[in-house]
Scaffold this active site. Structure first.
Site, short mmCIF file in Angstrom:
data_model
loop_
_atom_site.label_atom_id
_atom_site.label_comp_id
_atom_site.label_asym_id
_atom_site.label_seq_id
_atom_site.Cartn_x
_atom_site.Cartn_y
_atom_site.Cartn_z
N LYS A 128 -3.52 0.15 -1.86
CA LYS A 128 -3.75 0.76 -0.54
C LYS A 128 -4.99 1.66 -0.54
O LYS A 128 -5.68 1.75 0.47
CB LYS A 128 -2.52 1.56 -0.11
CG LYS A 128 -2.28 2.79 -0.96
CD LYS A 128 -0.99 3.50 -0.65
CE LYS A 128 -0.94 4.79 -1.46
NZ LYS A 128 0.40 5.32 -1.68
N ARG B 63 9.55 14.34 -0.26
CA ARG B 63 9.11 13.35 0.72
C ARG B 63 10.30 12.41 0.91
O ARG B 63 11.36 12.88 1.28
CB ARG B 63 7.81 12.63 0.26
CG ARG B 63 7.09 11.96 1.43
CD ARG B 63 5.75 11.34 1.03
NE ARG B 63 5.92 10.12 0.24
CZ ARG B 63 4.91 9.41 -0.29
NH1 ARG B 63 3.66 9.80 -0.10
NH2 ARG B 63 5.13 8.32 -1.00
C1 LIG Z 1 0.47 5.54 -3.08
C2 LIG Z 1 1.75 5.38 -3.78
C3 LIG Z 1 1.76 5.12 -5.16
C4 LIG Z 1 0.50 5.06 -6.02
O1 LIG Z 1 -0.04 6.34 -6.21
P1 LIG Z 1 -1.34 6.58 -7.13
O2 LIG Z 1 -1.45 8.04 -7.22
O3 LIG Z 1 -2.48 5.94 -6.39
O4 LIG Z 1 -1.09 5.92 -8.43
C5 LIG Z 1 2.99 4.94 -5.76
N1 LIG Z 1 4.14 5.01 -5.06
C6 LIG Z 1 4.16 5.25 -3.73
C7 LIG Z 1 5.46 5.34 -3.02
C8 LIG Z 1 2.97 5.46 -3.05
O5 LIG Z 1 3.00 5.71 -1.75
#
Ligand SMILES: *Cc1c(COP(=O)(O)O)cnc(C)c1O
Length: 363
Positions: free
Chosen positions: A40, A135
């Site tokens: 993402k 969260r």
């Molecule tokens: C964005 C996200 C991740 C990945 O996080 P990074 O810090 O980019 O490794 C993992 N789990 C969830 C639920 C996320 O929203």
């Protein structure tokens, strides 16, 4: 005619991304941890996906369904995980493009089951536990266990793949041996109660990597969702780790100078607020030579945090379409039309890969 953007330009170094992907998969693989690559942050940019697939990554994750859809159209055998707990309004599409999703609402799970029933398919779910970051996720162990039984016994079109947690996002809580051990214990309780093993205990994101490197990861955590560290090394300072061998320069951003001039550094006149309604603070450094680059907050987010490759350059500020840099201390005599290069942070990658105003090139 369609105007062509030459600059700002984002260059993505494919070979370095492949090496990072392999290094992270190998390092986690040694502890029997499966990695889903989170795309993402790069807006699922096709060249990025191709590089990761080329490096052998088979499991992917994103919060955005169109990115998961793109992955499936590249190769239907890739495993896709929807990261953001779903909206009811997207379930129909979600089950078409995601093999698995993170969940924390019984009502959503019930709808998900119905949607799958109508389509005659099975969808995997991971139940989220909130271990203090506040969260998403079940906060009470009883509710979590209830939800696990609900999926297992009353949702024949859902498969309970495991449980997971997210830390370090809202509440800034660091993943550690204690909170992740709690996740493993929750998983063991569910397994005893359901009388079957869970496939995945998903112990977080890039912020959980220090535990992998220090061999501190509680036994039983066997899945991570890694985005940031595949692409950047900008978390290592805050999270106090050093992932040796990872490239921190996969992305290079270049901007073009549209004005160079000696000017005072302290604004002249009655001050209100800047372009974003903030009361900015200005330091009087006398007359300095500064350049304006044709790129701004609309393209990059907070451009004052860009990292110039030329050590003689510092960021002064800017607005939606402009970035002002101080070039007085540089060895180079910058002119209009010259290009200035930067290393960038996660926020800039996110904006730049999504911006139609930035020329992108993968090499
Ligand atoms: C964005 C996200 C991740 C990945 O996080 P990074 O810090 O980019 O490794 C993992 N789990 C969830 C639920 C996320 O929203």
């Amino acid at each position: 005619m369609t105007p062509v953007n030459h600059f700002p330009k984002l260059t993505i170094h494919s070979q370095k991304l492949k090496e990072n992907t392999q290094l992270i998969m190998d390092t986690c693989g040694q502890l029997d941890i499966q990695v889903s690559g989170v795309v993402k942050g790069t807006n699922g940019y096709p060249g990025v996906l191709e590089s990761m697939i080329g490096a052998g990554m088979t499991h992917f994750a994103s919060s955005r369904l169109d990115q998961l859809s793109r992955l499936k159209s590249m190769n239907p055998d890739l495993h896709t995980l929807a990261l953001r707990i779903p909206m009811l309004s997207e379930l129909e599409d979600l089950v078409e493009v995601a093999d698995c999703s993170l969940n924390s609402e019984q009502e959503t799970l019930a709808h998900l089951n119905q949607v799958c029933q109508a389509k005659g398919i099975t969808h995997e779910v991971i139940l989220m536990c909130d271990l203090g970051d506040l969260r998403e996720g079940y906060f009470s162990n009883e509710r979590l266990l209830e939800a696990a039984h609900f999926v297992e016994e009353e949702c024949p079109h859902l498969y309970l793949k495991g449980i997971g947690t997210n830390l370090g996002c809202f509440g800034s809580v660091r993943p550690d041996k204690v909170n992740l051990q709690e996740l493993v214990e929750n998983a063991r309780l569910i397994e005893e109660s359901l009388r079957r093993p869970l496939d995945w205990v998903s112990g977080g994101a890039s912020s959980s990597l220090p535990l992998v490197l220090n061999k501190d990861m509680p036994e039983g955590i066997n899945h991570l969702r890694i985005g940031n560290s595949l692409f950047l090394r900008d978390m290592e300072e805050d999270y106090d780790f050093n992932f040796q061998g990872l490239h921190g320069d996969i992305f290079t951003l270049e901007g073009e100078i549209i004005e160079v001039r000696n000017k005072p550094t302290y604004p002249i006149g009655d001050k209100v607020v800047d372009a974003f309604g903030d009361e900015a603070v200005y330091q009087n450094k006398g007359i300095r030579r500064r350049a304006i680059l044709a790129m701004g907050r609309q393209d990059l987010g907070d451009m004052t945090r860009l990292l110039p490759l030329d050590p003689g350059i510092s960021l002064e500020g800017g607005s939606s379409d402009h970035t002002i840099v101080d070039v007085t201390d540089s060895d180079r005599a910058y002119q209009v039309g010259d290009i200035i290069s930067f290393n960038i942070l996660y926020e800039h990658v996110m904006f730049a890969t999504g911006s139609p105003y930035i020329h992108k090139e993968i090499i």
